[in-house]
Write an enzyme that holds these catalytic residues in place. Structure first.
Site, PDB file in Angstrom:
ATOM      1  N   LYS A  22       1.023  -1.035   0.044  1.00 42.44           N
ATOM      2  CA  LYS A  22       0.012   0.149   0.023  1.00 42.44           C
ATOM      3  C   LYS A  22       0.791   1.312   0.032  1.00 42.44           C
ATOM      4  O   LYS A  22       0.552   2.144  -0.664  1.00 42.44           O
ATOM      5  CB  LYS A  22      -1.073  -0.083   1.232  1.00 42.44           C
ATOM      6  CG  LYS A  22      -2.191   0.912   1.244  1.00 42.44           C
ATOM      7  CD  LYS A  22      -2.789   0.863   2.675  1.00 42.44           C
ATOM      8  CE  LYS A  22      -3.700  -0.485   2.269  1.00 42.44           C
ATOM      9  NZ  LYS A  22      -4.695  -0.539   3.857  1.00 42.44           N
ATOM     10  N   ARG A  91      -3.154   3.201   8.398  1.00 39.99           N
ATOM     11  CA  ARG A  91      -3.366   2.241   7.798  1.00 39.99           C
ATOM     12  C   ARG A  91      -2.135   1.288   7.645  1.00 39.99           C
ATOM     13  O   ARG A  91      -1.203   1.401   7.228  1.00 39.99           O
ATOM     14  CB  ARG A  91      -3.617   2.482   6.246  1.00 39.99           C
ATOM     15  CG  ARG A  91      -4.372   3.821   6.136  1.00 39.99           C
ATOM     16  CD  ARG A  91      -4.527   4.316   4.664  1.00 39.99           C
ATOM     17  NE  ARG A  91      -5.243   3.711   4.049  1.00 39.99           N
ATOM     18  CZ  ARG A  91      -5.256   3.864   2.587  1.00 39.99           C
ATOM     19  NH1 ARG A  91      -4.615   5.086   2.181  1.00 39.99           N
ATOM     20  NH2 ARG A  91      -5.856   3.138   1.753  1.00 39.99           N
ATOM     21  N   GLY A 100      -6.112 -10.531   8.965  1.00 46.03           N
ATOM     22  CA  GLY A 100      -5.813 -10.497  10.508  1.00 46.03           C
ATOM     23  C   GLY A 100      -4.991  -9.442  10.669  1.00 46.03           C
ATOM     24  O   GLY A 100      -4.841  -9.130  11.965  1.00 46.03           O
ATOM     25  N   MET A 102      -4.178  -5.223  11.447  1.00 41.68           N
ATOM     26  CA  MET A 102      -5.035  -4.350  11.918  1.00 41.68           C
ATOM     27  C   MET A 102      -5.828  -3.531  10.750  1.00 41.68           C
ATOM     28  O   MET A 102      -5.460  -2.932   9.638  1.00 41.68           O
ATOM     29  CB  MET A 102      -4.352  -3.264  12.696  1.00 41.68           C
ATOM     30  CG  MET A 102      -5.106  -2.747  13.692  1.00 41.68           C
ATOM     31  SD  MET A 102      -4.378  -1.277  14.803  1.00 41.68           S
ATOM     32  CE  MET A 102      -4.452   0.169  13.374  1.00 41.68           C
ATOM     33  N   ARG A 324      -3.718  -0.599  -6.611  1.00 43.24           N
ATOM     34  CA  ARG A 324      -2.657  -1.973  -6.881  1.00 43.24           C
ATOM     35  C   ARG A 324      -2.960  -2.406  -8.022  1.00 43.24           C
ATOM     36  O   ARG A 324      -4.000  -2.330  -8.697  1.00 43.24           O
ATOM     37  CB  ARG A 324      -2.897  -2.609  -5.421  1.00 43.24           C
ATOM     38  CG  ARG A 324      -4.307  -3.298  -5.523  1.00 43.24           C
ATOM     39  CD  ARG A 324      -4.517  -4.128  -4.082  1.00 43.24           C
ATOM     40  NE  ARG A 324      -5.850  -4.082  -3.893  1.00 43.24           N
ATOM     41  CZ  ARG A 324      -6.361  -4.444  -2.794  1.00 43.24           C
ATOM     42  NH1 ARG A 324      -5.834  -4.670  -1.720  1.00 43.24           N
ATOM     43  NH2 ARG A 324      -7.803  -4.424  -2.744  1.00 43.24           N
ATOM     44  N   HIS A 440      -7.610 -32.647   5.633  1.00 36.79           N
ATOM     45  CA  HIS A 440      -7.775 -33.978   5.120  1.00 36.79           C
ATOM     46  C   HIS A 440      -8.626 -34.140   4.022  1.00 36.79           C
ATOM     47  O   HIS A 440      -8.222 -34.440   3.001  1.00 36.79           O
ATOM     48  CB  HIS A 440      -8.379 -34.963   6.267  1.00 36.79           C
ATOM     49  CG  HIS A 440      -8.445 -36.235   5.922  1.00 36.79           C
ATOM     50  ND1 HIS A 440      -9.657 -36.797   5.571  1.00 36.79           N
ATOM     51  CD2 HIS A 440      -7.504 -37.201   5.820  1.00 36.79           C
ATOM     52  CE1 HIS A 440      -9.516 -38.234   5.105  1.00 36.79           C
ATOM     53  NE2 HIS A 440      -8.230 -38.569   5.568  1.00 36.79           N
ATOM     54  N   SER A 766      15.194 -41.589 -16.515  1.00 32.61           N
ATOM     55  CA  SER A 766      13.899 -40.793 -16.494  1.00 32.61           C
ATOM     56  C   SER A 766      13.699 -40.771 -14.862  1.00 32.61           C
ATOM     57  O   SER A 766      13.598 -42.128 -14.327  1.00 32.61           O
ATOM     58  CB  SER A 766      12.675 -41.679 -17.244  1.00 32.61           C
ATOM     59  OG  SER A 766      11.507 -40.870 -16.928  1.00 32.61           O
ATOM     60  N   CYS A 834       9.466 -38.407 -15.066  1.00 32.20           N
ATOM     61  CA  CYS A 834       7.907 -39.129 -15.501  1.00 32.20           C
ATOM     62  C   CYS A 834       7.034 -39.323 -14.300  1.00 32.20           C
ATOM     63  O   CYS A 834       5.929 -39.768 -14.355  1.00 32.20           O
ATOM     64  CB  CYS A 834       8.200 -40.249 -16.241  1.00 32.20           C
ATOM     65  SG  CYS A 834       8.805 -41.730 -15.295  1.00 32.20           S
ATOM     66  N   TYR A 854      13.100 -32.876 -20.426  1.00 32.04           N
ATOM     67  CA  TYR A 854      11.854 -33.004 -20.606  1.00 32.04           C
ATOM     68  C   TYR A 854      11.155 -33.308 -19.476  1.00 32.04           C
ATOM     69  O   TYR A 854      11.870 -33.951 -18.532  1.00 32.04           O
ATOM     70  CB  TYR A 854      11.448 -33.874 -21.981  1.00 32.04           C
ATOM     71  CG  TYR A 854      11.619 -35.228 -21.431  1.00 32.04           C
ATOM     72  CD1 TYR A 854      10.813 -36.106 -21.020  1.00 32.04           C
ATOM     73  CD2 TYR A 854      12.924 -36.063 -21.834  1.00 32.04           C
ATOM     74  CE1 TYR A 854      10.977 -37.380 -20.544  1.00 32.04           C
ATOM     75  CE2 TYR A 854      13.100 -37.276 -21.834  1.00 32.04           C
ATOM     76  CZ  TYR A 854      11.877 -37.904 -21.117  1.00 32.04           C
ATOM     77  OH  TYR A 854      11.957 -39.273 -20.820  1.00 32.04           O
TER      78      TYR A 854
END
Ligand code: ADP
Ligand code: MG
Ligand code: MG
Length: 884
Positions: A22, A91, A100, A102, A324, A440, A766, A834, A854
């Site tokens: 900011k 600010r 969270g 201020m 922004r 989970h 690989s 792979c 690759y």
């Protein structure tokens, strides 16, 4: 000397680390001459010092006083002056915005004396008292820690704007009763305590949890912006608003925003009164509107991106309060990047840097047509993308029962545990009321590709009554809901699904204007930019063909397991049960023709491109029937007094003989080929004959033979000798010269650590990062993901699942060793990957840095890998996306 305070006029956007996002943007707007209320920024440096010692650093107070004095001189007013007070906002603003922190405090400097001064100079008694009560309310709640509901209740008791003066009395009483102290009258104290409260808010629980999940370092600290107040609530010719320079949903240019007359900033988002579309400002205040349009154009040209802004008009005078680079949807990200590159505002490289594989993946899922759907029933965390609907169920058993009957179901739980696994398997989507991206439910759903929204807190589940409620809406078991895992929303009923036009483009090449065209152009630039090749993991000709349409240049992993399933399972059984060489050879010979057909079809689908065929990898007993099932069959035949089927008896004894306590580390991979006579020869012959057939038919087959689970170079040497012998035989028999490169997977730590020796026998490497992760960590993926994994993620022991994002420290180290030592022993050694990591953006960046040739991933991830391989080639290391 470290400086703890910097004037807006001294800085710029390149200082975001020091000034926070900011502050850096306020400085930038000031620098380019936009009307920004003057102010200064207390730097993150000061915050870090405060956090380290628990006290303001030496010299901070003097620096603040100095900047305040300068501000007062320029304004010709003093902070809290009883006659004509200067008022301030405080600010918070860290490098990355986070919850969270201020909340902003407005109107600092008001007290029992200066409120009269404000009333006189503004000519609005009610406005002055309203500002004062706002200050007490915000300061009381955020700095003094008083429950904000108390103020809200008092406000509700005196809604009349003419009673603000009495409300101030009420608020001050609340402060006195709750804290035992008076609301501070000294403006300097108000300021000091506000700044300190911002510093402290860095460590609130919410901010910490957020940082952990978003991988934001703990030690950045936040900056504090102290800014001269301007008043959008000073009458009908004042107001406040927010705006975007483009539509953040589609990227289209136009006038997007909201305006609220006679209001202060936070009223717009609070939804207290209805805002009007920004376009209406043109009729309310044409001069300010025109100026705002010019400023928005200036900002877009300056930032060369979509900006979102906050502004306030005080008595016909426009002030800019924030800007922004704005957040946007995946669709808008691609469209804006392509538009800006088209306009020449940015280059195509930068355009690539502004989109991400994650966004591309989101555009490839089908989505709900939410046009007529209205507001969702509930919102939560978008934990696993996609769109699905089904009947609501509240437990695993019901989910399995209904799914078995062909019904689509959505499993709704408070949170899930390993016991819910069968239900998650059976469900189209999972909805939980608790937990975040690492819960989970989220981890397991992502692993299974199930749609998931979690942490939908408004959903109150009454499992006993078999229903859930959201506000006044009751949803009973069996009712249909639609779960949008990409947006994190749940809708009542069955929403129509629309296929993704981006997916259709990859499938068919159909290139519609708009987002599809933007994606197509960015992909073209990506393909021209990336160094790494992209292949696909595909086991069937259909998958191979799809992968090719999606832009894969070859197959990095063709698993042969499925060639031993279905009807052919009987042949595998016969091979295992064979009592002599002749019996085994007969069974193997019967497997040859179907395997040869499979390989021929694969090589045809990928004609001209490499097809890496992995020799059989899983333990043989996986092809036999389940032990319990067999045992029951044999036992019940005996119990019935009859003779059990002799085939069953032999199978049962084979299954018991082949039982392993830990099959993942048992007789599988190359070990299998070396101990089961004829198994390698069969497969190599099938490959060799397929190659010969394709060559005779005028094709360009490029089969490569890959040996799994190699630990030592001797294993590979023995296999290679056999491969060469079999191919020589095939060449003789067919009269067609057949050769195939022979390489190995590097998927055991020992293989990586002895890569130099193994390279002597290997034409290519690989990296099998799935097994390499399991064996490096000593974790069995199937066991841990559903059990303790989410606990580890939530407690921060793990930051990501190492099965989703390659663990650079451990597994990555082995990867680097394998690449470097392998190439040292055999210069130019081709190395690919792979494992599933080949389609994960962060891992793709790592593989680029590690010098891989690759990556290979599932067909659907191929476009993501193409894009990220290009982005990796642009930036060293994983740059935070420009829109973060
Ligand atoms: P957030 O990060 O939550 O957007 P802000 O610091 O932007 O918090 O401030 C909250 C509201 O207060 C915004 O609407 C903002 O425009 C307004 N505001 C902040 N500073 C001032 C000021 N100096 N004068 C008037 N309004 C302000
Ligand atoms: Mg703001
Ligand atoms: Mg493996």
């Amino acid at each position: 000397m470290v400086r703890y305070v910097q004037d807006f006029a001294e800085g710029g956007r390149e200082q975001a680390d020091l000034l926070g996002g900011k502050g850096a943007n306020l400085a930038e707007m000031t620098r380019i001459g936009l009307p920004v209320p003057p102010g200064f920024t207390v730097t993150t440096e000061a915050c870090r010092a405060y956090l380290a010692t628990g006290a303001e650093p030496e010299g901070l107070a003097q620096e603040v006083a100095g900047h305040l004095a300068a501000l007062e001189r320029a304004a010709g007013r003093r902070l809290g002056d009883p006659d004509d007070p200067l008022l301030l906002s405080v600010r918070s603003g860290a490098r990355y915005s986070m919850p969270g922190m201020m909340e902003t405090i407005l109107d600092i400097g008001l007290n029992d004396a200066s409120v009269h001064g404000l009333a006189r100079t503004s000519g609005h008694e009610d406005f002055a008292w309203d500002s004062y009560r706002r200050l007490i309310q915000m300061f009381g709640a955020t700095v003094m820690g008083i429950d904000g509901a108390l103020f809200a209740e008092a406000l509700a008791r005196r809604p009349d704007p003419g009673q603000r003066r009495l409300l101030v009395e009420d608020f001050r009483r609340i402060v006195r009763e709750r804290t035992g102290e008076e609301f501070p009258q000294d403006p300097a104290e108000q300021l000091r305590r506000s700044v300190r409260a911002v510093f402290s808010s860095w460590n609130t629980e919410r901010a910490r949890v957020y940082r952990r999940r978003e991988h934001i370092p703990e030690d950045l600290g936040t900056a504090v912006n102290v800014q001269t107040m301007v008043f959008g609530n000073a009458g009908p010719d004042s107001g406040t608003g927010v705006a975007f320079t483009r539509d953040p949903a589609t990227g289209l240019q136009g006038v997007y925003g909201d305006y609220l007359a006679d209001a202060q900033g936070e009223d717009v988002v609070a939804g207290i009164r209805n805002t009007v579309p920004l376009a209406e400002l043109e009729t309310i205040d044409k001069k300010s509107y025109d100026q705002l349009m010019r400023i928005m154009e200036t900002l877009e040209n300056h930032y060369r991106d979509l900006c979102d802004i906050e502004f306030t008009i005080e008595r016909g005078r426009l002030w800019m309060l924030q800007t922004r680079v704005g957040k946007r949807t995946a669709e808008a990200a691609f469209r804006i990047a392509a538009q800006l590159a088209d306009e020449g505002t940015i280059g195509w490289d930068e355009a690539l840097d502004r989109v991400s594989g994650e966004q591309l993946a989101r555009l490839m899922f089908p989505s709900f047509d939410t046009a007529g759907a209205g507001e969702p029933l509930a919102r939560g965390v978008p934990a696993s993308p996609g769109a699905a609907f089904g009947a609501v169920v509240f437990d695993s058993a019901e989910a399995a029962r209904r799914a078995a009957a062909g019904e689509k179901v959505v499993l709704v739980r408070g949170e899930t545990t390993p016991d819910d696994l069968p239900g998650m398997v059976a469900a189209q989507a999972v909805l939980t009321s608790r937990g975040g991206k690492t819960s989970h439910a989220a981890v397991v759903a992502r692993g299974m590709g199930r749609v998931c929204v979690c942490g939908a807190e408004a959903v109150e589940i009454d499992a006993a009554a078999r229903r859930f409620t959201v506000g006044g809406t009751v949803v009973a078991e069996g009712e249909t809901v639609s779960v949008d895992g990409s947006a994190g929303a749940v809708h009542l009923g069955e929403l129509p699904l629309v296929g993704s036009p981006v997916m259709r483009y990859f499938e068919t090449g159909e290139r519609l204007p708009g987002v599809v065209d933007a994606v197509a152009r960015l992909m073209e630039h990506a393909d021209a930019t990336r160094r790494m090749g992209v292949r696909a993991n595909a086991d069937t000709p259909e998958d191979a063909a799809r992968a090719r349409r999606f832009g894969a240049r070859g197959i990095g992993l063709c698993r042969t397991e499925h060639m031993f399933l279905g009807e052919r399972r009987r042949l595998v059984e016969a091979m295992i049960l064979a009592e002599d060489d002749a019996g085994r050879e007969k069974a193997l010979a019967a497997l040859l023709p179907p395997q040869r057909e499979d390989f021929t079809a694969m090589l045809e689908a990928m004609d001209g491109l490499p097809v890496t065929i992995r020799l059989l990898d899983p333990p043989l007993h996986e092809f036999l029937p389940d032990h319990t099932e067999l045992a029951v069959r044999v036992a019940s035949a005996e119990a019935a007094g009859g003779e059990p089927d002799p085939h069953d008896v032999r199978l049962l004894s084979a299954v018991e003989r082949m039982h392993e306590h830990n099959p993942m580390l048992g007789l599988r991979g190359v070990r299998l080929g070396l101990v089961v006579p004829g198994l390698i020869a069969l497969q190599v012959r099938a490959v060799g004959e397929a190659v010969a057939r394709r060559l005779r038919d005028g094709g360009d087959p490029r089969a490569e033979i890959m040996v799994p689970l190699v630990d030592t170079s001797d294993e590979l040497r023995l296999v290679r000798e056999e491969v060469d012998a079999v191919l020589a035989e095939v060449s003789r028999e067919t009269g067609v010269e057949v050769t195939c490169p022979v390489g190995t997977m590097i998927e055991l730590p020992r293989a990586a650590l002895t890569a130099d020796r193994i390279a002597a026998e290997a034409d290519f490497f690989s990296l099998g990062t799935n097994d390499l992760t399991q064996t490096t960590w000593g974790l069995s993926r199937d066991d841990v993901e559903a059990s303790f994994f989410s606990a580890y993620l939530e407690r921060g022991i793990l930051r990501d699942s190492p099965f989703e994002t390659l663990d650079r420290q451990g597994v990555g180290r082995l990867v680097r060793i394998a690449v470097e030592e392998g190439r040292a022993a055999r210069p130019g050694l081709k190395v690919g990957v792979c494992g599933e990591h080949g389609g994960d953006p962060d891992s793709v960046h790592f593989f680029h840095q590690a010098g891989l040739d690759y990556v290979s991933c599932s067909p659907f991830r191929v476009p993501v890998a193409r894009l990220e391989a290009a982005r990796a080639a642009l930036v060293p290391g994983r740059a935070r996306s420009a829109t973060a």
